[in-house]
Design a protein around this motif. Structure first.
Motif, short mmCIF file in Angstrom:
data_model
loop_
_atom_site.label_atom_id
_atom_site.label_comp_id
_atom_site.label_asym_id
_atom_site.label_seq_id
_atom_site.Cartn_x
_atom_site.Cartn_y
_atom_site.Cartn_z
N MET A 51 36.10 6.57 44.71
CA MET A 51 34.82 6.98 44.14
C MET A 51 34.01 5.74 43.78
SD MET A 51 34.13 9.68 41.07
CE MET A 51 35.61 9.20 40.23
N ASN A 52 32.75 5.77 44.05
CA ASN A 52 31.87 4.71 43.56
C ASN A 52 31.96 4.71 42.03
OD1 ASN A 52 29.56 3.29 42.62
ND2 ASN A 52 28.77 3.44 44.72
N PRO A 53 32.22 3.56 41.41
CA PRO A 53 32.44 3.57 39.96
C PRO A 53 31.29 4.20 39.19
CG PRO A 53 32.22 1.32 40.81
CD PRO A 53 32.37 2.23 41.99
N SER A 54 30.08 4.08 39.74
CA SER A 54 28.92 4.63 39.03
C SER A 54 28.92 6.15 38.98
CB SER A 54 27.63 4.16 39.71
OG SER A 54 27.58 2.76 39.64
N GLU A 55 29.71 6.78 39.90
CA GLU A 55 29.74 8.25 39.91
C GLU A 55 30.80 8.80 38.96
OE1 GLU A 55 30.34 8.98 44.04
OE2 GLU A 55 28.44 8.02 44.55
N ASN A 56 31.60 7.91 38.40
CA ASN A 56 32.62 8.33 37.44
C ASN A 56 31.92 8.75 36.15
OD1 ASN A 56 34.61 8.38 35.48
ND2 ASN A 56 35.70 6.62 36.32
N PRO A 57 32.17 9.98 35.69
CA PRO A 57 31.45 10.45 34.50
C PRO A 57 31.74 9.62 33.26
CG PRO A 57 33.24 11.96 35.10
CD PRO A 57 33.10 10.98 36.22
N LEU A 58 32.92 9.02 33.20
CA LEU A 58 33.23 8.22 32.03
C LEU A 58 33.01 6.74 32.33
CD1 LEU A 58 36.41 9.81 30.47
CD2 LEU A 58 34.22 9.43 29.36
N TYR A 59 31.87 6.46 32.92
CA TYR A 59 31.62 5.08 33.32
C TYR A 59 30.17 4.74 33.04
CZ TYR A 59 31.12 0.92 36.20
OH TYR A 59 30.85 -0.34 36.62
N ALA A 60 29.92 3.56 32.51
CA ALA A 60 28.54 3.10 32.31
C ALA A 60 28.50 1.59 32.37
CB ALA A 60 28.01 3.58 30.95
N ASN A 61 27.41 1.07 32.86
CA ASN A 61 27.19 -0.37 32.74
C ASN A 61 25.73 -0.64 32.41
OD1 ASN A 61 25.64 -0.68 35.21
ND2 ASN A 61 27.57 -0.46 36.33
N VAL A 62 25.53 -1.78 31.77
CA VAL A 62 24.17 -2.14 31.34
C VAL A 62 24.06 -3.66 31.28
CG1 VAL A 62 24.86 -1.78 28.92
CG2 VAL A 62 22.43 -1.96 29.49
N THR A 63 22.93 -4.16 31.75
CA THR A 63 22.63 -5.58 31.59
C THR A 63 21.50 -5.72 30.58
OG1 THR A 63 23.36 -6.18 33.80
CG2 THR A 63 21.76 -7.65 32.79
N MET A 64 21.64 -6.69 29.67
CA MET A 64 20.65 -6.92 28.62
C MET A 64 20.16 -8.34 28.74
SD MET A 64 23.13 -5.57 25.63
CE MET A 64 23.93 -3.97 25.77
N ALA A 65 18.84 -8.53 28.68
CA ALA A 65 18.33 -9.89 28.87
C ALA A 65 17.13 -10.14 27.98
CB ALA A 65 17.95 -10.10 30.33
N GLY A 66 17.00 -11.37 27.53
CA GLY A 66 15.88 -11.75 26.69
C GLY A 66 15.93 -13.23 26.36
N PHE A 67 15.16 -13.64 25.33
CA PHE A 67 15.24 -15.02 24.86
C PHE A 67 16.56 -15.21 24.14
CE2 PHE A 67 10.45 -14.63 24.42
CZ PHE A 67 10.16 -15.49 25.48
N GLY A 68 17.09 -16.43 24.20
CA GLY A 68 18.21 -16.76 23.34
C GLY A 68 17.76 -16.61 21.89
N GLY A 69 18.58 -15.99 21.04
CA GLY A 69 18.19 -15.80 19.65
C GLY A 69 17.69 -14.40 19.34
N GLN A 70 17.41 -13.61 20.40
CA GLN A 70 16.95 -12.23 20.16
C GLN A 70 18.12 -11.28 19.90
OE1 GLN A 70 14.40 -11.64 23.70
NE2 GLN A 70 12.70 -11.21 22.30
N GLY A 71 19.33 -11.78 20.02
CA GLY A 71 20.49 -10.96 19.65
C GLY A 71 21.01 -10.06 20.75
N LEU A 72 20.75 -10.44 21.99
CA LEU A 72 21.24 -9.62 23.12
C LEU A 72 22.75 -9.69 23.23
CD1 LEU A 72 19.31 -8.03 24.91
CD2 LEU A 72 18.16 -10.01 23.98
#
Lengths: 345, 187
Positions: free
Chosen positions: B1-22
């Motif tokens: 199965m493509n991992p993204s189709e797994n119901p108990l699966y999630a991924n996220v990328t977070m981006a910003g300035f250093g210091g913004q607490g990402l």
């Protein structure tokens, strides 16, 4: 078991402490500096020694001396620093002293970059320093496995009186994942050879100079017999979906776990793909490759083809071996999928 | 199965300035999911970075063993500034969620195949009394939209991370809840 959310560097350091390591000598370098940092916080509180040397050359020689006393000792560095240590590593191997050396690889050659890499495979598995010796080289692919292998590395080093290397990469050092630390009973091999003061016993001698050629050969034969025994008894390898696989990916470390996701996606598309993942890259798991030599192989590495040569040697000249490598950049599972699909077409 | 189709699966990328607490909210999300019994990985961008430079991290959460912690096309993006939008928007999956800090992101996204959630995170953070808590506002919006973990798990995680600094704990909780409300009101 209680899980702790840690970076790979911290997990390796904690595993070493729990395995009885109380002496650490090192010098900071990205992407492994959290190992010495962690050791500097913990070891002094436990009656151990953390010492930041003036260079990697000094650190490895401090390790040499401390290993001679029979203590459980460790150093860690990253590629350029490990290169600086090679002379000392050769001496430690010659003196048959147990110790653990962690290499969290970054891109090379030269100062290279600080991103993850696997381009020190040759150096780690084929010698690195001069002379007839090998390190035992363990290559974890998850942080939990890094914990298990680090804990076990001290037992292995003691058992064979041979230095052990933990071979990781920058991603493994920097990423975080939950890990647990099993209760451990270290196998304490008696160390009758250790330099402990020679009170009420004949003096021991730790040395690497044998000017008499026959004496040198005799000494090297002992080292070689040890290496042969290691090759016979200490191979560790994981096979993943290889039974019905038509194409087998060979990969170790972080790349192997990325390959596992690629295999999951490819199997979902109906392609029979599997993985051979060497856990010990020395001793190399030749046998499993020999057994599966009738399949087609894709070696994937964060280098331009180093483990590739061991795979080719194991499979023989007639085998079908393809290669995909990135260096300085981590290959994604999408890239691996594309490479496998090219083989099918 | 493509991992993204797994119901108990999630991924996220977070981006910003250093210091913004990402990096912080990435770790907090991963830690909270771990407490819920999930497998998690957290990978930072690492390099010669400093306050004011760019920083990003990627979190994977799964009910099963996690293969690749390296994600080229994330299911969701949390974007805190214009340079990060430029760097990452092309990578977002089809139908993915783009969480934009609209207080600072003035550029428009060129993507039309995604769901955009605009949160004026800095303004909301100021309203709850801590301008530095814009990261928690964004995390609140992300969690409310995706339901990958519960609010109470995030709050337990916060307690672990902040220890005895109670004054920070409360304002961060309020910022998180304000972020959740932004999504509730918007839907």
């Amino acid at each position: 078991m209680e899980k702790t959310f840690m970076t790979g560097n911290e997990a390796i350091a904690e595993a070493a402490i729990q395995a009885g390591c109380r002496h650490f000598f090192g010098y900071p370098i990205t992407p492994q500096s959290e190992i010495p940092e962690y050791m500097s916080k913990r070891l002094p509180k436990m009656g151990g020694v953390y010492l930041q040397a003036e260079s990697e050359v000094a650190a490895i020689n401090m390790l040499f001396g401390a290993a001679g006393t029979g203590a459980r000792v460790m150093t860690s560095s990253s590629s350029p620093g490990i290169s600086l240590m090679q002379e000392g590593i050769s001496y430690i191997a010659a003196a048959r002293l147990p110790c653990v050396i962690v290499n969290i690889m970054r891109g090379g050659p030269g100062l290279g970059g600080i991103q993850p890499s696997q381009s020190d495979y040759f150096q780690a598995t084929k010698g690195g320093g001069h002379g007839d010796y090998h390190l035992i080289v363990l290559a974890p692919h998850t942080l939990q496995e890094a914990v298990y292998l680090t804990m076990n590395s001290f037992d292995l080093a003691d058992k064979y009186r041979n230095p052990v290397m933990i071979l990781g990469d920058g991603y493994m050092g920097q990423m975080m994942e939950p890990v647990s630390f099993p209760k451990l009973t270290p196998r304490h091999t008696p160390k009758g050879w250790a330099l402990t003061g020679a009170k009420d016993r004949p003096a021991n001698l730790v040395k690497t100079l044998y000017l008499d050629p026959e004496a040198l050969e005799k000494h090297n034969l002992v080292i070689n017999q040890t290496i042969q025994k290691i090759k016979k008894e200490e191979v560790q390898v994981e096979t993943y979906h290889t039974d019905d696989a038509e194409i087998i990916i060979a990969a170790y470390g972080t790349v192997a776990r990325i390959a596992k996701t690629a295999i999951e996606v490819l199997r979902n598309k109906g392609l029979k793909v599997g993985l051979i993942r060497p856990i010990t890259v020395f001793p190399f798991p030749c046998k499993i490759f020999e057994e599966l030599a009738d399949r087609r192989f894709l070696v994937v590495e964060m280098s331009f083809g180093q483990m590739l040569e061991d795979v080719q040697l194991s499979l023989g000249r007639k085998a079908s071996v393809h290669f995909y490598g990135r260096t300085g950049v981590v290959p994604s599972y999408d890239e691996i999928i594309v490479e496998v699909e090219k083989l099918v077409k | 199965m493509n991992p993204s189709e797994n119901p108990l699966y999630a991924n996220v990328t977070m981006a910003g300035f250093g210091g913004q607490g990402l990096m912080f909210i990435g770790k907090l999300l991963a830690y909270s999911a771990m407490k819920a019994g999930m497998n998690v990985t957290w990978i930072p961008s690492y390099g010669p970075e400093m306050r004011g430079g760019t920083a990003n991290c990627t979190v994977v959460l799964s009910g099963r063993e996690i293969g690749s912690p390296v994600i080229t096309s994330p299911q969701a993006l949390i974007i805190m500034n214009n340079p990060s939008l430029d760097a990452f928007e092309a990578r977002l999956q089809n139908n993915g969620h783009l969480f934009l800090n609209s207080s600072l992101v003035t550029n428009e996204t060129r993507r039309e195949d995604i769901k955009v959630v605009r949160i004026p995170a800095n303004d909301v953070a100021l309203e709850v009394g801590e301008k530095r808590a814009a990261n928690m506002v964004m995390l609140g919006a992300y969690v409310e939209q995706t339901k990958v973990v519960t609010k109470s798990l995030i709050f337990e995680g916060l307690k672990e991370f902040f220890g005895k600094k109670m004054e920070f704990l409360d304002v961060n909780k309020r910022a998180f809840e304000a972020g959740m409300r932004c999504v509730q009101d918007g839907s």
